[in-house]
Design a protein around this motif. Structure first.
Motif, PDB file in Angstrom:
ATOM      1  N   MET A   1      28.323  -2.185 -44.972  1.00  0.00           N
ATOM      2  CA  MET A   1      28.713  -3.554 -44.614  1.00  0.00           C
ATOM      3  C   MET A   1      30.161  -3.573 -44.127  1.00  0.00           C
ATOM      4  SD  MET A   1      28.573  -6.942 -47.033  1.00  0.00           S
ATOM      5  CE  MET A   1      26.824  -7.049 -47.315  1.00  0.00           C
ATOM      6  N   GLN A   2      30.389  -4.313 -43.029  1.00  0.00           N
ATOM      7  CA  GLN A   2      31.743  -4.435 -42.478  1.00  0.00           C
ATOM      8  C   GLN A   2      32.584  -5.379 -43.363  1.00  0.00           C
ATOM      9  OE1 GLN A   2      32.854  -3.042 -39.445  1.00  0.00           O
ATOM     10  NE2 GLN A   2      30.964  -1.859 -39.621  1.00  0.00           N
ATOM     11  N   LEU A   3      33.879  -5.120 -43.295  1.00  0.00           N
ATOM     12  CA  LEU A   3      34.772  -5.982 -44.073  1.00  0.00           C
ATOM     13  C   LEU A   3      34.608  -7.450 -43.671  1.00  0.00           C
ATOM     14  CD1 LEU A   3      36.888  -5.620 -46.265  1.00  0.00           C
ATOM     15  CD2 LEU A   3      38.641  -5.576 -44.512  1.00  0.00           C
ATOM     16  N   ARG A   4      34.445  -7.655 -42.344  1.00  0.00           N
ATOM     17  CA  ARG A   4      34.305  -9.030 -41.856  1.00  0.00           C
ATOM     18  C   ARG A   4      33.075  -9.697 -42.460  1.00  0.00           C
ATOM     19  NH1 ARG A   4      33.083  -9.644 -36.311  1.00  0.00           N
ATOM     20  NH2 ARG A   4      32.288 -11.744 -36.610  1.00  0.00           N
ATOM     21  N   GLU A   5      32.015  -8.900 -42.500  1.00  0.00           N
ATOM     22  CA  GLU A   5      30.766  -9.451 -43.065  1.00  0.00           C
ATOM     23  C   GLU A   5      30.946  -9.806 -44.540  1.00  0.00           C
ATOM     24  OE1 GLU A   5      26.928  -7.406 -41.386  1.00  0.00           O
ATOM     25  OE2 GLU A   5      28.549  -5.988 -41.646  1.00  0.00           O
ATOM     26  N   ILE A   6      31.673  -8.937 -45.228  1.00  0.00           N
ATOM     27  CA  ILE A   6      31.908  -9.204 -46.658  1.00  0.00           C
ATOM     28  C   ILE A   6      32.637 -10.532 -46.819  1.00  0.00           C
ATOM     29  CG2 ILE A   6      33.179  -8.459 -48.726  1.00  0.00           C
ATOM     30  CD1 ILE A   6      32.550  -5.608 -47.967  1.00  0.00           C
ATOM     31  N   PHE A   7      33.656 -10.744 -45.982  1.00  0.00           N
ATOM     32  CA  PHE A   7      34.390 -12.010 -46.076  1.00  0.00           C
ATOM     33  C   PHE A   7      33.492 -13.197 -45.764  1.00  0.00           C
ATOM     34  CE2 PHE A   7      38.491  -9.722 -46.064  1.00  0.00           C
ATOM     35  CZ  PHE A   7      39.065 -10.405 -47.127  1.00  0.00           C
ATOM     36  N   GLU A   8      32.594 -12.996 -44.814  1.00  0.00           N
ATOM     37  CA  GLU A   8      31.720 -14.105 -44.444  1.00  0.00           C
ATOM     38  C   GLU A   8      30.742 -14.449 -45.554  1.00  0.00           C
ATOM     39  OE1 GLU A   8      30.135 -13.032 -40.668  1.00  0.00           O
ATOM     40  OE2 GLU A   8      31.974 -13.691 -39.649  1.00  0.00           O
ATOM     41  N   THR A   9      30.179 -13.437 -46.170  1.00  0.00           N
ATOM     42  CA  THR A   9      29.158 -13.719 -47.184  1.00  0.00           C
ATOM     43  C   THR A   9      29.770 -13.833 -48.574  1.00  0.00           C
ATOM     44  OG1 THR A   9      28.812 -11.401 -47.621  1.00  0.00           O
ATOM     45  CG2 THR A   9      27.444 -12.391 -45.905  1.00  0.00           C
TER      46      THR A   9
END
Ligand code: NAI
Length: 780
Positions: A1-9
């Motif tokens: 998982m990308q860091l950006r995705e982690i922030f989003e979810t």
């Protein structure tokens, strides 16, 4: 998982703390523990298992103490006590400081062990429980250091039996042991059967830091072991935290023994949200109020009261927040809510919720581990105020919610409980919040906050939440007694005689609600003078008269809100009116007692009323230096309705001492006159009648102490009973007081020097007030 995705979810990955060191420590003891008595671990005896509630795994086996083992622990504590008390305050301070440092040094081990044994999130044990434990020992190192200079004339009680629950095993141990040791007591402590491990680890710390042998003794086992400690004749004080039900048993078991007692019991604390509150902060506060330690907190904000206009919005925000709570592995640093303490407790919570027929039960949508003692964060709405879930302690992650319209209604609903431990008030309007806070019947009140604790601030309840405070000077006081032994008090029998009713100057009445009243039973008894002459007849009050007097006293509640200046004026006026009739009162006393000291007693009584009038506006609270941007105000609140069995050896001075002190602090009184010498009190109601004392504030009964004392003590609308009677009523009062856990102050057959310093001691003011701590954070 990308860091950006982690922030989003906002997904989170597990970040578990290692259990290795804690498990190694257990293994180092062979997984089996005996008691810690006289500075060493005994061989394990008959054992039971303690388990990790998150996994069901057995952590260790601990010993169920026998009566002989409890006895050995008490004997070790007794042997160590004189030496420990004789150590200088500084000497004790150094030991307590060493314990504080030791806890800090081994903080991680204590935190992990606590989370393993209780199921509470490591974030809590690491960031709250263990730091507060160190703070408590450190604060009380200071108390030991200062005791001699700041608490002159006070000495240790002796051996303290301490029984703690499973929700904060190490923190409750610290709350119990630190002040006890600071004051020069030694202790026998029993941890709860589900959570004994940190107490045993603490025992090892005591040895490591060189605490003298026998000062701290730890015995393990179930309620039967607790009972053995409570009933042991060698114990001078019991300090208990746990359920109200067991608190009541302990009150009865210790009645009449002379053991000191403090009880920290259950609660159903209101959490009041006004429509002008910062709602997001109030939602976040609720997470700390009811999901902290999965709601297994005696002062949990378990009863939400939200103002009607914002209720829908607030509930929507709350549900959204609940859905995002992370429930899971207690050792995971990212987890908000862990397991409850035991599968048995989980079942109990589930049973209570399932038994409710009305209302809407809503469980948060957050994921819950399948195995382990987990219970989902739960919100229940639509319950009536009388519903068992609104009234009873659930002690789990379950919040019940109701609404109110006006501040008046909020106060009324908040106080509609038999408990009185804590309360939270949320409003951006400081006038409103600080106006409501003191009207809440609770020992601790948080403004725009919740579950804030500090060693400097007293913690403890009103009503059925128990009595006594832990923390602060008020907590220290509860581990001390005045030095010196009081002399035994001889029973004072009424005079006898044969006089006739002819020439009787008057027949006394009862004085209830500002009026002279005939006794319900219609009986009167003769009062003879020292010379055998019939002086008068006095009514024999019964149960019904007590009820009437208590009812009158309850109605006079405005007295508590009168200004201290106003109360002082009334008491000075009483003194003035007594003084104007000094000769008459002196004659009466002399005729009754034959002592010839009537004039001196009247003079002392006038001075005593001046004394309490003087104190009325000087018995101050404190501002506690707590680690907070803001402050904690320790306010002195009146206890309420106080029943007093007046002393016999100083029939007038004793009466005005008790009445004056109680009234000065804003209480209402039902005084039962001295049984052998009642006429001083029945004459005194004429002073009350002419001194602007509001109806019902002071009521006077006459009758048999042995009969009336238990009635007063059992009355659910009486908050405290004091007895200085020469009749043997102390035990009965303590026993009967268990019903509503009222405060008792009884003489156990010991004399008091009414004319001297003891008669004007601040002990009266202590007994006439409750410390209410109001936490007020401030700033942006
Ligand atoms: P409990 O009051 O039975 O246990 C507390 C401690 O008292 C334990 O160490 C226990 O071994 C001991 N004990 C039990 N019976 C005793 C007796 N007759 N004499 C002396 N000591 C005795 O609490 P329990 O059964 O574990 O929990 C039941 C309910 O009590 C909870 O669901 C909760 O509602 C309430 N509770 C309240 C606490 C608080 O902090 N106010 C703490 C624990 C429980």
């Amino acid at each position: 998982m990308q860091l950006r995705e982690i922030f989003e979810t906002m997904e989170w990955g597990p970040a578990p703390e290692s259990a290795g060191e804690a498990l190694d420590w257990i293994a180092g003891h062979g997984g089996r523990f005996g008691h810690f008595v006289g500075g060493r671990f005994a061989e394990p005896g008959e054992t039971f298992e303690t388990k990790n509630p998150a996994t069901g795994e057995v952590l260790a086996e601990v010993t169920q103490a026998s009566a002989a083992e409890v006895h050995a622990a008490v004997a070790a504590a007794r042997a160590a006590q004189p030496g420990w008390a004789a150590l200088s305050g500084h000497g004790r301070a150094r030991h307590l400081y060493a314990l504080a440092r030791g806890v800090q040094r081994q903080a991680r081990l204590f935190a992990v062990l606590e989370s393993l044994d209780t199921g509470k999130p490591i974030r809590e044990s690491r960031d709250i429980d263990v730091p507060l434990v160190a703070r408590h020992f450190s604060y009380h190192a200071g108390m030991a250091q200062l005791m001699a200079s700041e608490m002159p004339g006070r000495v240790a009680l002796g051996v303290c039996g301490q029984i703690v629950p499973w929700n904060f095993p190490l923190l409750m141990l610290a709350w119990k042991i630190a002040p006890a040791l600071a004051a020069g007591n030694t202790v026998v402590l029993k941890p709860a059967e589900w959570t004994p491990l940190t107490a045993l680890r603490f025992a090892e710390l005591c040895r490591q830091v060189g605490l003298p042998e026998g000062v701290v003794n730890i015995v393990t086992g179930d309620g039967a072991v607790g009972e053995a400690i409570v009933t042991h004749a060698g114990v001078d004080k019991i300090a208990f935290t746990g359920s109200t039900e067991v608190g009541r048993l302990i009150r009865r078991a210790t009645a009449g023994t002379g053991k000191a007692l403090t009880l920290e019991l259950g609660g159903k604390s209101p959490y009041i949200v006004f429509d002008d509150a910062d709602l997001d902060s109030a939602v976040e506060g609720l997470v700390d109020a009811i999901w902290f330690n999965a709601g297994q907190v005696c002062c949990a904000g378990s009863r939400l009261l939200v103002q009607e206009g914002v209720a829908e919005l607030f509930h929507a925000k709350l549900r959204a927040r609940m859905d995002r709570l992370r429930v899971g592995d207690p050792l995971d640093k990212a987890v908000d809510v862990g397991a409850v303490v035991d599968p048995e407790h989980r079942a109990r919570v589930a049973r209570m919720v399932a038994a409710e027929q009305e209302g809407e039960v809503w469980h948060a949508a957050c994921a819950i581990p399948e195995a382990g003692a987990y219970y989902p964060p739960t919100l229940i709405t639509g319950l009536s105020p009388a519903s068992p879930l609104v009234q009873e302690e659930i002690f789990g992650p379950v919040l019940v919610s109701g609404t109110f319209r006006t501040p008046e209604e909020a106060v009324q609903l908040a106080n509609d409980t038999r408990y009185g431990l804590a309360a939270s008030v949320w409003s951006e309007n400081l006038n409103l919040a600080l106006g409501v806070a003191p009207r809440l019947e609770a020992g601790v009140i948080w403004v725009n906050g919740t579950n804030m604790f500090d060693a400097a601030a007293g913690f403890g309840g009103l009503r059925e939440s128990g009595f006594g405070r832990e923390g602060g000077w008020e907590g220290m006081l509860a581990y001390t007694r005045p030095s010196g032994e009081a002399a035994p008090l001889a029973h004072v029998a009424p005079m006898t005689g044969e006089g006739s009713e002819q020439g009787l100057d008057r027949t006394a009445k009862l004085y209830i609600g500002g009026r002279q009243a005939r006794p319900d039973g219609g009986y009167a008894r003769d009062v003879f003078g020292a010379d055998g002459r019939l002086l008068a007849q006095v009514p024999v009050a019964n149960r019904k008269d007590v009820r009437n007097a208590v009812e009158a006293a309850r109605k006079a509640g405005l007295w508590a809100q009168a200004t201290a200046y106003n109360r002082a004026q009334v008491i000075y006026y009483m003194a003035e009116n007594l003084s104007a009739r000094a000769a008459e009162f002196a004659d009466r006393l002399d005729a009754m007692t034959g002592s010839g000291e009537g004039a001196a007693e009247v003079e002392a009584s006038v001075a005593r009323l001046f004394h309490w009038a003087a104190w009325a506006d000087k018995w101050e609270g404190r501002i506690k230096p707590v680690p907070l941007r803001g402050t904690a105000l320790a306010m002195r609140a009146p206890v309420g309705v106080i029943g007093v069995l007046c002393p016999d050896e100083s029939p007038l001075l004793g009466l005005v001492t008790c009445l004056g002190a109680a009234m000065a602090m804003g209480n209402r009184v039902v005084a039962v006159a001295s049984e052998p010498y009642p006429l001083a009190a029945t004459d005194f109601y004429q002073v009350l009648e002419t001194s602007d004392v509001p109806a019902g504030v002071a009521n006077v009964l006459t009758g048999a102490h042995a009969e009336l004392a238990p009635v007063l003590a059992a009355h659910m609308d009486v908050e405290a009973v004091w007895s200085f009677s020469s009749s043997d009523v102390s035990g009965a009062i303590e026993r009967e007081s268990a019903g509503n856990l009222k405060r008792t102050w009884v003489n156990h057959g010991r004399a008091r020097d009414w004319a001297g310093a003891e008669g004007e001691s601040v002990a009266f003011l202590e007994a006439a007030t409750e410390v209410k701590t109001v936490w007020v954070p401030w700033g942006e």
